[in-house]
Design a protein around this motif. Structure first.
Motif, PDB file in Angstrom:
ATOM      1  N   VAL A 364      34.128  50.682  45.641  1.00  0.00           N
ATOM      2  CA  VAL A 364      33.534  50.124  46.859  1.00  0.00           C
ATOM      3  C   VAL A 364      33.876  48.636  46.954  1.00  0.00           C
ATOM      4  CG1 VAL A 364      31.417  49.785  48.183  1.00  0.00           C
ATOM      5  CG2 VAL A 364      31.628  51.770  46.661  1.00  0.00           C
ATOM      6  N   ALA A 365      34.469  48.230  48.070  1.00  0.00           N
ATOM      7  CA  ALA A 365      34.822  46.822  48.287  1.00  0.00           C
ATOM      8  C   ALA A 365      33.635  46.074  48.886  1.00  0.00           C
ATOM      9  CB  ALA A 365      36.025  46.717  49.219  1.00  0.00           C
ATOM     10  N   LEU A 366      33.352  44.902  48.328  1.00  0.00           N
ATOM     11  CA  LEU A 366      32.291  44.043  48.847  1.00  0.00           C
ATOM     12  C   LEU A 366      32.516  42.624  48.345  1.00  0.00           C
ATOM     13  CD1 LEU A 366      30.366  43.538  46.155  1.00  0.00           C
ATOM     14  CD2 LEU A 366      29.417  45.739  46.796  1.00  0.00           C
ATOM     15  N   GLU A 367      31.705  41.703  48.843  1.00  0.00           N
ATOM     16  CA  GLU A 367      31.764  40.320  48.387  1.00  0.00           C
ATOM     17  C   GLU A 367      30.571  40.071  47.474  1.00  0.00           C
ATOM     18  OE1 GLU A 367      32.636  35.881  50.223  1.00  0.00           O
ATOM     19  OE2 GLU A 367      31.795  37.423  51.512  1.00  0.00           O
ATOM     20  N   LYS A 368      30.842  39.897  46.196  1.00  0.00           N
ATOM     21  CA  LYS A 368      29.765  39.760  45.219  1.00  0.00           C
ATOM     22  C   LYS A 368      28.912  38.525  45.497  1.00  0.00           C
ATOM     23  CE  LYS A 368      30.015  40.652  40.864  1.00  0.00           C
ATOM     24  NZ  LYS A 368      29.017  41.741  40.846  1.00  0.00           N
ATOM     25  N   ASP A 369      27.621  38.671  45.173  1.00  0.00           N
ATOM     26  CA  ASP A 369      26.639  37.592  45.307  1.00  0.00           C
ATOM     27  C   ASP A 369      26.381  37.204  46.755  1.00  0.00           C
ATOM     28  OD1 ASP A 369      26.427  37.407  42.501  1.00  0.00           O
ATOM     29  OD2 ASP A 369      28.162  36.069  42.424  1.00  0.00           O
ATOM     30  N   GLU A 370      26.808  38.049  47.705  1.00  0.00           N
ATOM     31  CA  GLU A 370      26.586  37.753  49.114  1.00  0.00           C
ATOM     32  C   GLU A 370      25.933  38.951  49.792  1.00  0.00           C
ATOM     33  OE1 GLU A 370      26.766  34.883  50.502  1.00  0.00           O
ATOM     34  OE2 GLU A 370      27.530  33.954  48.682  1.00  0.00           O
ATOM     35  N   ILE A 371      25.823  38.887  51.127  1.00  0.00           N
ATOM     36  CA  ILE A 371      25.077  39.894  51.875  1.00  0.00           C
ATOM     37  C   ILE A 371      25.609  41.298  51.630  1.00  0.00           C
ATOM     38  CG2 ILE A 371      26.485  39.416  53.921  1.00  0.00           C
ATOM     39  CD1 ILE A 371      22.876  40.805  53.803  1.00  0.00           C
ATOM     40  N   SER A 372      26.925  41.448  51.474  1.00  0.00           N
ATOM     41  CA  SER A 372      27.457  42.799  51.296  1.00  0.00           C
ATOM     42  C   SER A 372      26.993  43.405  49.977  1.00  0.00           C
ATOM     43  CB  SER A 372      28.986  42.802  51.387  1.00  0.00           C
ATOM     44  OG  SER A 372      29.560  41.908  50.473  1.00  0.00           O
ATOM     45  N   GLU A 373      26.891  42.586  48.919  1.00  0.00           N
ATOM     46  CA  GLU A 373      26.371  43.119  47.659  1.00  0.00           C
ATOM     47  C   GLU A 373      24.892  43.454  47.797  1.00  0.00           C
ATOM     48  OE1 GLU A 373      25.603  42.013  42.959  1.00  0.00           O
ATOM     49  OE2 GLU A 373      27.007  40.790  44.132  1.00  0.00           O
ATOM     50  N   PHE A 374      24.134  42.567  48.448  1.00  0.00           N
ATOM     51  CA  PHE A 374      22.715  42.848  48.645  1.00  0.00           C
ATOM     52  C   PHE A 374      22.518  44.106  49.491  1.00  0.00           C
ATOM     53  CE2 PHE A 374      18.964  42.351  51.433  1.00  0.00           C
ATOM     54  CZ  PHE A 374      17.989  42.544  50.465  1.00  0.00           C
ATOM     55  N   PHE A 375      23.342  44.253  50.533  1.00  0.00           N
ATOM     56  CA  PHE A 375      23.247  45.447  51.381  1.00  0.00           C
ATOM     57  C   PHE A 375      23.417  46.703  50.535  1.00  0.00           C
ATOM     58  CE2 PHE A 375      24.779  48.840  54.011  1.00  0.00           C
ATOM     59  CZ  PHE A 375      24.157  48.676  55.239  1.00  0.00           C
ATOM     60  N   LEU A 376      24.472  46.719  49.712  1.00  0.00           N
ATOM     61  CA  LEU A 376      24.720  47.904  48.900  1.00  0.00           C
ATOM     62  C   LEU A 376      23.599  48.125  47.888  1.00  0.00           C
ATOM     63  CD1 LEU A 376      26.606  50.240  48.298  1.00  0.00           C
ATOM     64  CD2 LEU A 376      27.818  48.779  46.670  1.00  0.00           C
ATOM     65  N   ARG A 377      23.154  47.047  47.250  1.00  0.00           N
ATOM     66  CA  ARG A 377      22.038  47.176  46.301  1.00  0.00           C
ATOM     67  C   ARG A 377      20.814  47.794  46.983  1.00  0.00           C
ATOM     68  NH1 ARG A 377      22.045  44.587  41.411  1.00  0.00           N
ATOM     69  NH2 ARG A 377      23.724  43.082  40.997  1.00  0.00           N
ATOM     70  N   TYR A 378      20.524  47.309  48.188  1.00  0.00           N
ATOM     71  CA  TYR A 378      19.333  47.770  48.895  1.00  0.00           C
ATOM     72  C   TYR A 378      19.461  49.245  49.282  1.00  0.00           C
ATOM     73  CZ  TYR A 378      15.278  47.528  51.980  1.00  0.00           C
ATOM     74  OH  TYR A 378      14.050  47.734  52.558  1.00  0.00           O
ATOM     75  N   VAL A 379      20.626  49.620  49.808  1.00  0.00           N
ATOM     76  CA  VAL A 379      20.849  51.011  50.217  1.00  0.00           C
ATOM     77  C   VAL A 379      20.808  51.938  49.000  1.00  0.00           C
ATOM     78  CG1 VAL A 379      22.547  52.600  51.187  1.00  0.00           C
ATOM     79  CG2 VAL A 379      22.123  50.409  52.305  1.00  0.00           C
ATOM     80  N   LEU A 380      21.430  51.512  47.905  1.00  0.00           N
ATOM     81  CA  LEU A 380      21.382  52.323  46.680  1.00  0.00           C
ATOM     82  C   LEU A 380      19.949  52.439  46.162  1.00  0.00           C
ATOM     83  CD1 LEU A 380      24.554  50.949  44.822  1.00  0.00           C
ATOM     84  CD2 LEU A 380      24.310  53.186  45.906  1.00  0.00           C
ATOM     85  N   TYR A 381      19.227  51.326  46.188  1.00  0.00           N
ATOM     86  CA  TYR A 381      17.826  51.298  45.743  1.00  0.00           C
ATOM     87  C   TYR A 381      16.987  52.304  46.533  1.00  0.00           C
ATOM     88  CZ  TYR A 381      13.082  49.248  45.414  1.00  0.00           C
ATOM     89  OH  TYR A 381      11.739  49.045  45.259  1.00  0.00           O
ATOM     90  N   LYS A 382      17.216  52.365  47.840  1.00  0.00           N
ATOM     91  CA  LYS A 382      16.473  53.290  48.687  1.00  0.00           C
ATOM     92  C   LYS A 382      16.866  54.748  48.437  1.00  0.00           C
ATOM     93  CE  LYS A 382      13.813  50.598  51.188  1.00  0.00           C
ATOM     94  NZ  LYS A 382      12.335  50.753  51.194  1.00  0.00           N
ATOM     95  N   ASN A 383      18.003  54.945  47.770  1.00  0.00           N
ATOM     96  CA  ASN A 383      18.465  56.303  47.466  1.00  0.00           C
ATOM     97  C   ASN A 383      18.379  56.616  45.974  1.00  0.00           C
ATOM     98  OD1 ASN A 383      19.970  57.810  49.937  1.00  0.00           O
ATOM     99  ND2 ASN A 383      20.087  55.584  50.195  1.00  0.00           N
TER     100      ASN A 383
END
Length: 523
Positions: A364-383
């Protein structure tokens, strides 16, 4: 004849840096395209290679010889955008002029040169009597007949119609099969670059840099039907995204802030900042005697580093980053709430991934330590998952889309203005979107000491922001038409992206509530 080596080339025009650390190689007999948006320094680079411009530093070699020495006894044939023919000479005499100094059967060589480009019936005509396509064929014939081992083209077909342009492209490849000359081809036409070149040097903007070097996998000869090949179209889509991204970056002020008394505000590329640009276009900051400088960053980590070092005064970040900065630097204060994403951020993927659960062990491509990483963390957390369940490919926001389009990653977390274009060009689909999770909000932060010393100015910024937001909701069409040129988007694209954003009035109550919602996940 040997190849060309461009090594760490730099060029300034006064205080303006035009080219920075340009480096690439051209092998003997290779066709290389130099591609990029307007203003990225393509023509300046070509002129340096031709010896028409002097670089400030760096070297250019032909084989093992420095260009300046090599040009004393050799030449590079040049086909510019404007017809480079002698209008007072006939077609045949133009070829003779190019053959100057060659001890050959001149009449026979003129005949064969013109026959190769389909102009043998026009030997006694003058260039002004020829069509645009025929004049460019004559310019090509002159370059080929000159005996030069290297030919440089500077967007020579940009003024031709599509059919004539394609005929000229095919003619170049036919001539290449006969003489194997080294060719450099500057163009902004993506299909032209792919069709002609073995290698494409993609340039970025402000200053001109080598963004990527792409190898084109097709063998010569190349039939005209190649343009419809799926791999050809895949490369075209990836290049379209890169060039569009660089065009957007070129419209916005990026890089080092200007030394001065203005308040420096660091932004990231996001249509949610449009109210600032609308106010700037309308002159509202000047009217309030409020000097501000907006600096946009494609690298959000650089933006934060600039703020930490004091190069910028006010920082545009998402609420999760603001909370992280407050923990790291207690002097951090959230001074404004700007907007919340209602679909402007998303996790997208290629088939066959159709759910969050299915990205497990995927790249999965994202920008670490920025909104895209937080977005993925949050979505994964909810799942019921976490970041360790996927393989993270860390890259800048404007690089993520190209990685998905070219198939280097399985999924990506993106935001506008990159998201919609990636969906269009990659044939990917949305797996999760910020429309389903109302926690991705934008804020401005500053150091408490700065906020205390500049209360009046910050209040003015809030009032101008609110005025601009009101203008958007009052007349969206007028707003988007005013802002679109400033941010490098069409009014239509900007309008659709703004529909995915809800604007705040500048107050902080709403964003602080969102911050409270996400604190547990961030621990």
């Amino acid at each position: 004849m040997s190849g060309i080596s461009v090594q760490k080339l730099n060029k300034n025009f006064g205080a303006k840096k035009v080219l920075e650390d340009i480096y690439f190689e051209v092998e003997n007999g290779e066709v290389v395209a130099i591609l990029g948006p307007s203003g990225c320094g393509k023509t300046t680079l070509l002129k340096c290679i031709l010896g028409l411009e002097k670089s400030d530093s760096g070297e250019i070699f032909v084989g093992s010889t420095r260009l300046t020495e090599w040009l004393k006894d050799n030449r590079i044939a040049y086909v510019p955008q404007k017809y480079a023919n002698f209008n007072y000479l006939t077609v045949a005499q133009n070829i003779l002029a190019a053959l100057n100094g060659q001890e050959l059967n001149l009449d026979s060589l003129v005949e064969s040169s013109l026959k190769n480009v389909g102009l043998d019936k026009f030997k006694t005509s003058y260039p002004g009597q020829l069509s645009g396509g025929m004049q460019q064929r004559l310019a090509l014939a002159r370059a080929l007949a000159s005996g030069a081992g290297i030919i440089a083209f500077d967007e020579p077909f940009s003024s031709l119609d599509v059919e004539t342009r394609q005929q000229m492209q095919e003619l170049i490849l036919e001539s290449r099969s006969d003489n194997k000359k080294t060719m450099l081809f500057v163009t902004h036409d993506i299909e032209e670059a792919i069709f002609l070149a073995r290698k494409i040097v993609v340039m970025g903007t402000k200053p001109g840099v080598v963004r990527e070097i792409i190898d084109v996998p097709f063998n010569y000869p190349r039939p005209s039907s190649l343009r419809f090949d799926e791999e050809f179209q895949k490369i075209r889509r990836a290049l379209s995204f890169i060039v569009r991204s660089e065009g957007i970056k070129g419209k916005l002020s990026e890089g080092e802030p200007i030394v001065g008394r203005s308040h420096k505000i660091g932004l990231y590329y996001w249509p949610g900042n449009s109210p600032f640009f609308y106010a700037q276009e309308r002159g509202w900051f000047e009217n309030d005697l409020l000097p501000v400088e907006f600096i946009s960053f494609s690298d959000n980590r650089q933006k934060i580093d600039f703020w930490k070092s004091g190069k910028i005064d006010i920082l545009n970040v998402t609420i999760d980053t603001a909370l992280r900065l407050k923990k790291e630097i207690p002097d951090t204060e959230i001074i404004m709430g700007l907007n919340i994403s209602r679909g402007g951020d998303a996790l997208i993927s290629r088939d066959p991934i159709s759910s969050v659960k299915e990205i497990k062990n995927k790249r999965v491509a994202l920008e670490k330590d920025e909104i895209s990483e937080f977005f993925l963390r949050y979505v994964l957390y909810k799942n019921g998952m976490n970041l360790e369940d996927v393989i993270v490919a860390d890259m800048k926001g404007d690089e993520i889309g190209a990685a998905l389009i070219s198939g280097r990653v399985d999924a990506a977390v993106l935001w506008e203005p990159w998201l919609s274009k990636t969906l269009e060009l990659s044939r990917a689909h949305v797996v999760a979107t910020s429309r389903d999770f109302s926690v991705f909000a934008d804020v401005l932060v500053a150091r408490k000491s700065f906020a205390e010393e500049n209360k009046e100015e910050i209040q003015k910024i809030k009032m101008i922001w609110q005025k601009s937001v009101d203008a958007y909701y009052l007349n969206k069409q007028d707003f988007t038409r005013a802002v679109a040129p400033a941010v490098g988007l069409s009014a239509r694209d900007l309008a659709s992206q703004l529909e995915l954003i809800e604007f705040f009035d500048g107050g902080t109550k709403r964003v602080l509530e969102i911050g409270g919602e996400i604190k547990d996940m961030m621990r």
